[in-house]
Design a protein around this motif. Structure first.
Motif, PDB file in Angstrom:
ATOM      1  N   MET A   4      -1.099   2.021   5.437  1.00  0.00           N
ATOM      2  CA  MET A   4      -0.346   1.088   4.636  1.00  0.00           C
ATOM      3  C   MET A   4      -0.926  -0.317   4.782  1.00  0.00           C
ATOM      4  N   ILE A   5      -0.907  -1.033   3.708  1.00  0.00           N
ATOM      5  CA  ILE A   5      -1.383  -2.413   3.689  1.00  0.00           C
ATOM      6  C   ILE A   5      -0.221  -3.311   3.302  1.00  0.00           C
ATOM      7  N   LEU A   6      -0.050  -4.374   4.050  1.00  0.00           N
ATOM      8  CA  LEU A   6       0.955  -5.380   3.734  1.00  0.00           C
ATOM      9  C   LEU A   6       0.324  -6.359   2.758  1.00  0.00           C
ATOM     10  N   GLY A  54       0.007   1.588  -0.321  1.00  0.00           N
ATOM     11  CA  GLY A  54      -0.773   2.606   0.384  1.00  0.00           C
ATOM     12  C   GLY A  54      -1.372   3.607  -0.577  1.00  0.00           C
ATOM     13  N   LYS A  55      -1.912   4.686  -0.032  1.00  0.00           N
ATOM     14  CA  LYS A  55      -2.565   5.714  -0.847  1.00  0.00           C
ATOM     15  C   LYS A  55      -1.587   6.381  -1.801  1.00  0.00           C
ATOM     16  N   LYS A  84       5.372   1.050  -1.538  1.00  0.00           N
ATOM     17  CA  LYS A  84       6.529   1.482  -0.771  1.00  0.00           C
ATOM     18  C   LYS A  84       7.521   0.333  -0.756  1.00  0.00           C
ATOM     19  N   GLY A  85       8.697   0.568  -1.235  1.00  0.00           N
ATOM     20  CA  GLY A  85       9.722  -0.460  -1.208  1.00  0.00           C
ATOM     21  C   GLY A  85       9.552  -1.468  -2.328  1.00  0.00           C
ATOM     22  N   LEU A 130      -0.188  -0.747  10.616  1.00  0.00           N
ATOM     23  CA  LEU A 130      -0.703  -1.274   9.351  1.00  0.00           C
ATOM     24  C   LEU A 130      -2.232  -1.162   9.337  1.00  0.00           C
ATOM     25  N   ASP A 131      -2.783  -0.812   8.187  1.00  0.00           N
ATOM     26  CA  ASP A 131      -4.235  -0.740   8.038  1.00  0.00           C
ATOM     27  C   ASP A 131      -4.834  -2.103   7.740  1.00  0.00           C
TER      28      ASP A 131
END
Length: 135
Positions: free
Chosen positions: A1-3, A17-18, A22-23, A51-52
């Motif tokens: 996941m990336i912020l 993300g992939k 999300k959200g 986190l990625d």
């Protein structure tokens, strides 16, 4: 996941993300940004250590706002060993996301990103003295 954080007139944040986003995107306050950022991650059941990366998209934001958010995100990235990249983007669209992801892949964890400024800071300068005023 990336912020993903976009700084414009407001601060917008979401997880990506992939499997897509999300959200919901949330609007945050700069004065308590780091606290609200961590609370947002908790509400999405996302551990910051997992986190990625952090992607910072800077648009037409005020000078102080850009500095505050960038500093907070650099702190978060350093504390958790997360990669962070920042790009100049006026809109949060697919093209800017792809550009940001490419930038994120080129950086190493622990290397801070620099803020992007829409203009010079507003600095109050002293008034010029008139010829008849005493020094």
């Amino acid at each position: 996941m990336i912020l993903v954080v976009h700084i414009g007139e407001q601060i917008m944040m979401r997880l990506s993300g992939k499997r897509g986003e999300k959200g919901e995107s949330v609007v945050l306050d700069s004065r308590s940004f780091l606290r609200e950022c961590l609370a947002y991650l908790r509400s999405q059941r996302q551990d910051p250590t997992r986190l990625d990366g952090i992607l910072l998209l800077s648009g037409e934001a005020k000078f102080s706002l850009s500095r505050q958010v960038t500093t907070a995100l650099n702190t978060l990235a350093f504390a958790y060993g997360i990669k962070i990249a920042g790009i100049r983007a006026s809109f949060l669209d697919e093209a800017s996301m792809l550009q940001g992801l490419r930038a994120l892949h080129r950086v190493s964890p622990g290397v801070p990103t620099l803020p992007w400024y829409a203009g010079a800071p507003h600095i109050t300068k002293p008034k010029k003295r008139q010829w008849h005023e005493k020094v």
